[in-house]
Design a protein around this motif. Structure first.
Motif, PDB file in Angstrom:
ATOM      1  N   ILE A 186       0.883  -1.196  -0.125  1.00 21.35           N
ATOM      2  CA  ILE A 186       0.039  -0.149   0.039  1.00 21.35           C
ATOM      3  C   ILE A 186       0.939   1.275  -0.086  1.00 21.35           C
ATOM      4  N   SER A 187       1.897   1.339   0.757  1.00 19.79           N
ATOM      5  CA  SER A 187       2.717   2.672   0.829  1.00 19.79           C
ATOM      6  C   SER A 187       3.443   2.803  -0.529  1.00 19.79           C
ATOM      7  N   MET A 188       3.821   1.953  -1.105  1.00 14.72           N
ATOM      8  CA  MET A 188       4.351   2.035  -2.502  1.00 14.72           C
ATOM      9  C   MET A 188       3.204   2.378  -3.485  1.00 14.72           C
ATOM     10  N   MET A 189       2.126   1.583  -3.880  1.00 11.10           N
ATOM     11  CA  MET A 189       1.224   1.873  -4.536  1.00 11.10           C
ATOM     12  C   MET A 189       0.475   2.976  -4.397  1.00 11.10           C
ATOM     13  N   ALA A 190       0.269   3.605  -3.223  1.00 10.31           N
ATOM     14  CA  ALA A 190      -0.415   4.746  -3.008  1.00 10.31           C
ATOM     15  C   ALA A 190       0.404   6.149  -3.834  1.00 10.31           C
ATOM     16  N   THR A 191       1.773   5.965  -4.070  1.00 14.39           N
ATOM     17  CA  THR A 191       2.364   6.859  -4.545  1.00 14.39           C
ATOM     18  C   THR A 191       2.229   6.863  -5.990  1.00 14.39           C
ATOM     19  N   TYR A 192       1.433   5.783  -6.748  1.00 12.20           N
ATOM     20  CA  TYR A 192       1.245   6.139  -7.957  1.00 12.20           C
ATOM     21  C   TYR A 192       0.412   7.255  -8.479  1.00 12.20           C
ATOM     22  N   HIS A 193      -0.420   7.746  -7.370  1.00 13.52           N
ATOM     23  CA  HIS A 193      -1.032   9.002  -7.653  1.00 13.52           C
ATOM     24  C   HIS A 193      -0.235  10.200  -8.038  1.00 13.52           C
ATOM     25  N   ARG A 221       5.143  14.272  -9.840  1.00  9.33           N
ATOM     26  CA  ARG A 221       5.678  14.454  -8.522  1.00  9.33           C
ATOM     27  C   ARG A 221       6.270  13.236  -8.138  1.00  9.33           C
ATOM     28  N   PHE A 222       7.810  13.164  -7.840  1.00  7.08           N
ATOM     29  CA  PHE A 222       8.147  11.785  -7.823  1.00  7.08           C
ATOM     30  C   PHE A 222       8.826  11.588  -6.354  1.00  7.08           C
ATOM     31  N   ALA A 223       8.987  12.743  -5.460  1.00 10.90           N
ATOM     32  CA  ALA A 223       9.865  12.813  -4.268  1.00 10.90           C
ATOM     33  C   ALA A 223       9.381  11.600  -3.313  1.00 10.90           C
ATOM     34  N   LEU A 224       7.964  11.680  -3.163  1.00 13.11           N
ATOM     35  CA  LEU A 224       7.621  10.719  -2.027  1.00 13.11           C
ATOM     36  C   LEU A 224       7.661   9.418  -2.616  1.00 13.11           C
ATOM     37  N   ALA A 274      10.391   4.156  -2.266  1.00  9.18           N
ATOM     38  CA  ALA A 274      11.187   3.282  -2.926  1.00  9.18           C
ATOM     39  C   ALA A 274      12.534   2.939  -2.483  1.00  9.18           C
ATOM     40  N   GLU A 275      13.090   4.047  -1.777  1.00 10.22           N
ATOM     41  CA  GLU A 275      14.458   3.746  -1.090  1.00 10.22           C
ATOM     42  C   GLU A 275      14.296   3.046   0.233  1.00 10.22           C
ATOM     43  N   ARG A 276      13.072   3.155   0.938  1.00 12.82           N
ATOM     44  CA  ARG A 276      12.897   2.399   1.983  1.00 12.82           C
ATOM     45  C   ARG A 276      12.533   1.011   1.842  1.00 12.82           C
ATOM     46  N   LEU A 277      12.019   0.644   0.730  1.00 14.65           N
ATOM     47  CA  LEU A 277      11.664  -0.786   0.118  1.00 14.65           C
ATOM     48  C   LEU A 277      12.729  -1.395  -0.433  1.00 14.65           C
ATOM     49  N   VAL A 278      13.711  -0.962  -0.978  1.00 17.48           N
ATOM     50  CA  VAL A 278      14.672  -1.287  -1.882  1.00 17.48           C
ATOM     51  C   VAL A 278      15.558  -2.506  -1.442  1.00 17.48           C
ATOM     52  N   ASP A 279      15.601  -2.705  -0.321  1.00 22.42           N
ATOM     53  CA  ASP A 279      16.057  -3.931   0.306  1.00 22.42           C
ATOM     54  C   ASP A 279      15.129  -5.024   0.993  1.00 22.42           C
ATOM     55  N   ASP A 280      13.767  -4.689   0.705  1.00 18.35           N
ATOM     56  CA  ASP A 280      12.672  -5.490   1.213  1.00 18.35           C
ATOM     57  C   ASP A 280      13.001  -7.207   0.637  1.00 18.35           C
ATOM     58  N   GLU A 281      12.443  -8.064   1.463  1.00 14.04           N
ATOM     59  CA  GLU A 281      12.642  -9.383   1.293  1.00 14.04           C
ATOM     60  C   GLU A 281      11.644 -10.078   0.176  1.00 14.04           C
ATOM     61  N   HIS A 282      10.510  -9.286   0.013  1.00 11.48           N
ATOM     62  CA  HIS A 282       9.449 -10.186  -0.615  1.00 11.48           C
ATOM     63  C   HIS A 282       9.275  -9.877  -2.234  1.00 11.48           C
TER      64      HIS A 282
END
Length: 253
Positions: free
Chosen positions: A158-165, A171-174, A179-187
């Motif tokens: 949800i946190s990533m998908m919400a930024t599609y808006h 507007r790309f900053a958020l 993406a930076e926060r999830l770049v090392d996610d395991e899934h």
């Protein structure tokens, strides 16, 4: 009977309608497609067997009349299609609602994330309900950053998908921050979503996407990188793939 005097649909009546149009063969296919086996991401989910276009038509039929209580009851159904229908109804209601009603739908959505528990349910709703609130509620970016750290896979998506808006508004900053926060996610399902959003950024501003890839390609999960570079030239795709370190994490399904 005039339309204004027809009884309002209830969660029970809509669920009966869903049951009546379910197809066991489609349900069996969906059980496999959405990985409902033991240890898989959709473990234990149940399907009635209804295609998404038909669910969308049904949502349009009932969106004007289903109240908040009925939508929440559908959202907490054991059936996947009822939960998907519920969030589609919310997106339709949100689109035509005034600010107070939009805020109520947004709060209900993030207050009931437990049943928003598969990628299709997230992807049909997060950018249409949470996304627009980014523009009017300064607390939303912080909430998305919080969700990006959640132990719940679907809250992270949800946190990533919400930024599609935001991406659609160029507007790309958020989006880049999440993406930076999830770049090392395991899934794997987070890898796919982050890569997809990076690709969407690249469609609008290639330089912004490439700057992110230049920093992270060596350590990004392969699936994330492949999704992100899909629209690049063959030469650029090869270049980024060769930069990836052999020690980079492999995806987990």
């Amino acid at each position: 009977m005039p339309a204004s005097r027809l009884p309002k649909p209830s969660a029970a009546s809509v669920l009966r309608e869903l049951r009546s149009i379910g197809d066991p063969d489609i349900a069996a296919h969906s059980q496999r497609f959405f990985k409902t086996g033991k240890g898989e991401y959709g473990e234990g989910d149940r399907f009635l067997g209804i295609r998404v276009p038909r669910l969308r038509r049904l949502a349009k039929t009932h969106a004007h009349a289903l109240d908040a209580d009925a939508v929440l009851k559908l959202l907490h159904s054991k059936y996947h299609e009822a939960r998907l229908l519920a969030v589609i109804v919310w997106t339709l209601q949100f689109k035509r609602a005034a600010a107070p009603e939009r805020r109520a739908i947004y709060r209900a959505y993030l207050g009931h994330t437990e049943p928003i528990n598969n990628w299709d349910i997230v992807d049909a709703s997060a950018h249409l309900i949470v996304g627009p609130q980014i523009e009017v509620d300064p607390s939303v970016p912080g909430k998305l950053r919080q969700l990006s750290r959640s132990s719940n896979l679907w809250e992270r998506r949800i946190s990533m998908m919400a930024t599609y808006h935001e991406i659609k508004q160029e507007r790309f900053a958020l989006a880049l921050d999440i993406a930076e926060r999830l770049v090392d996610d395991e899934h794997d399902l987070i890898h796919k979503c982050v890569g997809w959003m990076l690709r969407e950024i690249g469609k609008r501003d290639r330089a912004v996407e490439l700057a992110f890839l230049d920093r992270h390609a060596p350590t990004m999960p392969r699936t994330m990188l492949r999704y992100a570079i899909e629209k690049l030239s063959a030469a650029d795709r090869r270049d980024y793939l060769t930069r990836r370190s052999p020690a980079a994490k492999s995806p987990l399904a």
